[in-house]
Design a protein around this motif. Structure first.
Motif, PDB file in Angstrom:
ATOM      1  N   PRO A  35       0.774  -1.268  -0.018  1.00 39.95           N
ATOM      2  CA  PRO A  35      -0.019   0.167  -0.088  1.00 39.95           C
ATOM      3  C   PRO A  35       0.854   1.136   0.003  1.00 39.95           C
ATOM      4  N   ALA A  36       0.135   2.623  -0.631  1.00 38.49           N
ATOM      5  CA  ALA A  36       1.042   3.457  -0.544  1.00 38.49           C
ATOM      6  C   ALA A  36       1.664   4.312   0.783  1.00 38.49           C
ATOM      7  N   ASP A  37       0.818   3.962   1.893  1.00 35.31           N
ATOM      8  CA  ASP A  37       1.331   4.494   3.113  1.00 35.31           C
ATOM      9  C   ASP A  37       2.471   3.489   3.803  1.00 35.31           C
ATOM     10  N   THR A  38       2.869   2.426   3.529  1.00 41.30           N
ATOM     11  CA  THR A  38       3.674   1.448   3.779  1.00 41.30           C
ATOM     12  C   THR A  38       5.096   2.196   4.245  1.00 41.30           C
ATOM     13  N   GLN A  39       5.373   2.054   5.393  1.00 37.82           N
ATOM     14  CA  GLN A  39       6.848   2.527   5.743  1.00 37.82           C
ATOM     15  C   GLN A  39       7.701   1.320   6.350  1.00 37.82           C
ATOM     16  N   TYR A  40       8.980   1.158   5.773  1.00 31.29           N
ATOM     17  CA  TYR A  40       9.835   0.247   6.311  1.00 31.29           C
ATOM     18  C   TYR A  40      10.854   0.594   7.210  1.00 31.29           C
ATOM     19  N   PHE A  41      11.330  -0.315   7.978  1.00 24.67           N
ATOM     20  CA  PHE A  41      12.193  -0.283   9.110  1.00 24.67           C
ATOM     21  C   PHE A  41      13.199  -1.369   9.267  1.00 24.67           C
ATOM     22  N   LEU A  42      14.566  -1.048   9.105  1.00 23.62           N
ATOM     23  CA  LEU A  42      15.758  -1.803   9.004  1.00 23.62           C
ATOM     24  C   LEU A  42      16.257  -2.340  10.602  1.00 23.62           C
ATOM     25  N   TYR A  43      16.325  -3.376  10.732  1.00 22.45           N
ATOM     26  CA  TYR A  43      17.095  -3.794  12.077  1.00 22.45           C
ATOM     27  C   TYR A  43      18.240  -4.873  11.449  1.00 22.45           C
ATOM     28  N   TRP A  44      19.258  -4.846  12.266  1.00 14.09           N
ATOM     29  CA  TRP A  44      20.503  -5.823  11.905  1.00 14.09           C
ATOM     30  C   TRP A  44      21.347  -6.072  13.283  1.00 14.09           C
ATOM     31  N   ARG A  45      21.933  -7.191  13.220  1.00 18.09           N
ATOM     32  CA  ARG A  45      23.024  -7.436  14.329  1.00 18.09           C
ATOM     33  C   ARG A  45      24.179  -7.934  13.484  1.00 18.09           C
ATOM     34  N   GLU A  46      25.274  -7.696  14.113  1.00 17.14           N
ATOM     35  CA  GLU A  46      26.595  -8.061  13.298  1.00 17.14           C
ATOM     36  C   GLU A  46      26.944  -9.359  13.870  1.00 17.14           C
ATOM     37  N   SER A  47      26.487  -9.752  14.904  1.00 17.72           N
ATOM     38  CA  SER A  47      26.770 -11.298  15.293  1.00 17.72           C
ATOM     39  C   SER A  47      25.563 -11.893  16.320  1.00 17.72           C
ATOM     40  N   ARG A  48      25.421 -13.200  16.615  1.00 13.66           N
ATOM     41  CA  ARG A  48      24.573 -13.868  17.230  1.00 13.66           C
ATOM     42  C   ARG A  48      24.371 -13.342  18.861  1.00 13.66           C
ATOM     43  N   ASP A  49      25.478 -12.710  19.312  1.00 13.50           N
ATOM     44  CA  ASP A  49      25.786 -12.220  20.845  1.00 13.50           C
ATOM     45  C   ASP A  49      25.432 -11.046  20.711  1.00 13.50           C
ATOM     46  N   GLU A  50      25.292 -10.233  19.514  1.00 17.79           N
ATOM     47  CA  GLU A  50      24.537  -8.756  19.813  1.00 17.79           C
ATOM     48  C   GLU A  50      23.200  -8.596  19.681  1.00 17.79           C
ATOM     49  N   GLU A  51      22.922  -7.275  20.074  1.00 15.41           N
ATOM     50  CA  GLU A  51      21.282  -6.905  20.106  1.00 15.41           C
ATOM     51  C   GLU A  51      21.169  -6.600  18.814  1.00 15.41           C
ATOM     52  N   GLU A  52      19.839  -6.611  18.358  1.00 19.45           N
ATOM     53  CA  GLU A  52      19.423  -5.990  17.366  1.00 19.45           C
ATOM     54  C   GLU A  52      19.454  -4.433  17.239  1.00 19.45           C
ATOM     55  N   MET A  53      19.760  -3.823  16.320  1.00 18.03           N
ATOM     56  CA  MET A  53      19.707  -2.356  16.235  1.00 18.03           C
ATOM     57  C   MET A  53      18.989  -1.852  14.888  1.00 18.03           C
ATOM     58  N   GLU A  54      18.271  -0.686  15.388  1.00 20.53           N
ATOM     59  CA  GLU A  54      17.690  -0.162  14.329  1.00 20.53           C
ATOM     60  C   GLU A  54      18.539   0.886  13.319  1.00 20.53           C
ATOM     61  N   CYS A  55      17.998   1.002  12.166  1.00 20.11           N
ATOM     62  CA  CYS A  55      18.957   2.243  11.449  1.00 20.11           C
ATOM     63  C   CYS A  55      18.536   3.512  12.035  1.00 20.11           C
ATOM     64  N   GLU A  56      19.777   4.339  12.272  1.00 21.44           N
ATOM     65  CA  GLU A  56      19.579   5.550  12.902  1.00 21.44           C
ATOM     66  C   GLU A  56      19.518   6.588  11.648  1.00 21.44           C
ATOM     67  N   LEU A  57      20.018   6.272  10.446  1.00 19.66           N
ATOM     68  CA  LEU A  57      20.181   7.321   9.200  1.00 19.66           C
ATOM     69  C   LEU A  57      19.496   6.693   8.040  1.00 19.66           C
ATOM     70  N   TYR A  58      17.905   7.062   8.038  1.00 13.74           N
ATOM     71  CA  TYR A  58      17.305   6.225   6.894  1.00 13.74           C
ATOM     72  C   TYR A  58      17.569   7.197   5.447  1.00 13.74           C
ATOM     73  N   ILE A  59      17.608   6.581   4.432  1.00 15.49           N
ATOM     74  CA  ILE A  59      17.456   7.261   3.095  1.00 15.49           C
ATOM     75  C   ILE A  59      16.094   7.020   2.665  1.00 15.49           C
ATOM     76  N   LYS A  60      15.509   8.299   2.409  1.00 11.66           N
ATOM     77  CA  LYS A  60      14.160   8.336   2.064  1.00 11.66           C
ATOM     78  C   LYS A  60      13.777   8.712   0.285  1.00 11.66           C
ATOM     79  N   ASP A  61      12.550   8.053  -0.139  1.00 14.68           N
ATOM     80  CA  ASP A  61      12.375   8.209  -1.396  1.00 14.68           C
ATOM     81  C   ASP A  61      11.311   9.678  -1.421  1.00 14.68           C
ATOM     82  N   GLU A  62      10.995   9.928  -2.809  1.00  6.04           N
ATOM     83  CA  GLU A  62      10.239  11.348  -2.952  1.00  6.04           C
ATOM     84  C   GLU A  62       9.088  11.214  -1.983  1.00  6.04           C
ATOM     85  N   ASN A  63       8.547  10.016  -1.731  1.00  6.13           N
ATOM     86  CA  ASN A  63       7.345   9.761  -0.819  1.00  6.13           C
ATOM     87  C   ASN A  63       7.493   9.590   0.773  1.00  6.13           C
TER      88      ASN A  63
END
Length: 153
Positions: A35-63
Motif C-alpha cells: 500500500p502507498a502508506d507502507t513504511q519500512y524499518f531496518l534492523y540488523w545485528r553483527e553477530s548472534r551475541d549482539e542485540e538488534e539495532m535499528e537504522c539511525e539514518l534512513y534514506i528516503k524516497d520522494e514519498n
C-alpha cells in the motif's frame, strides 16, 4: 505465521555495501504490491551475541518512504550479520524480509596505498611498490592480488 502479510508487500532488491573501511549503505525498493502508506524499518545485528539495532539514518524516497540506511562504525567479524526489514501500513499487514550476509563479501576495498614507480633512466626495468589497501578486516596480506596496467612508458 512466519509469512503473515499481504503478498508482494515485502521489500525487494535488498543490497548492502561497505566502503571507506567502516561505512555501510543498504538500499531496497518498496514491495510492488505494498500500500502507498507502507513504511519500512531496518534492523540488523553483527553477530548472534549482539542485540538488534535499528537504522539511525534512513534514506528516503520522494514519498518520504524509507528505502535505505547508512550505518557508521561498522566492523566486520567472522559471523554472518542478520538483517530484517519490517513494514507497517494502516491498510494491511506487511510481510517482512530477512537475510544473513557475510560482511566481508560486500566490502568495497580502497585503492592500494603509497604506490611508487622507480624507472631509472636508460633502463627498460621499473620497480613498482605499494602497501595493501585499508580494510576493516584483519586479513593476511597474501589474500590480496594485484594487477598492474602500464599505460605509457
Amino acid at each position: 505465521p512466519v509469512f503473515a502479510g499481504m503478498n508482494g508487500s515485502a521489500i525487494e532488491n535488498f543490497s548492502c555495501v561497505i566502503y571507506n573501511i567502516f561505512l555501510m549503505n543498504c538500499t531496497w525498493q518498496a514491495g510492488r504490491d505494498a500500500p502507498a502508506d507502507t513504511q519500512y524499518f531496518l534492523y540488523w545485528r553483527e553477530s548472534r551475541d549482539e542485540e538488534e539495532m535499528e537504522c539511525e539514518l534512513y534514506i528516503k524516497d520522494e514519498n518520504f518512504r524509507n528505502t535505505g540506511c547508512i550505518f557508521q562504525n561498522v566492523s566486520i567479524g567472522s559471523e554472518e550479520a542478520y538483517f530484517l526489514v519490517n513494514g507497517s501500513s494502516k491498510d494491511s499487514l506487511i510481510q517482512f524480509y530477512d537475510e544473513y550476509i557475510d560482511l566481508y563479501k560486500i566490502e568495497i576495498l580502497t585503492a592500494p596505498l603509497n604506490v611508487t614507480a622507480d624507472c631509472p633512466r636508460g633502463s627498460a626495468d621499473c620497480i613498482i611498490t605499494w602497501h595493501p589497501p585499508l580494510t576493516s578486516q584483519q586479513e593476511d596480506p597474501g589474500c590480496f592480488r594485484y594487477e598492474i596496467s602500464i599505460q605509457n612508458k
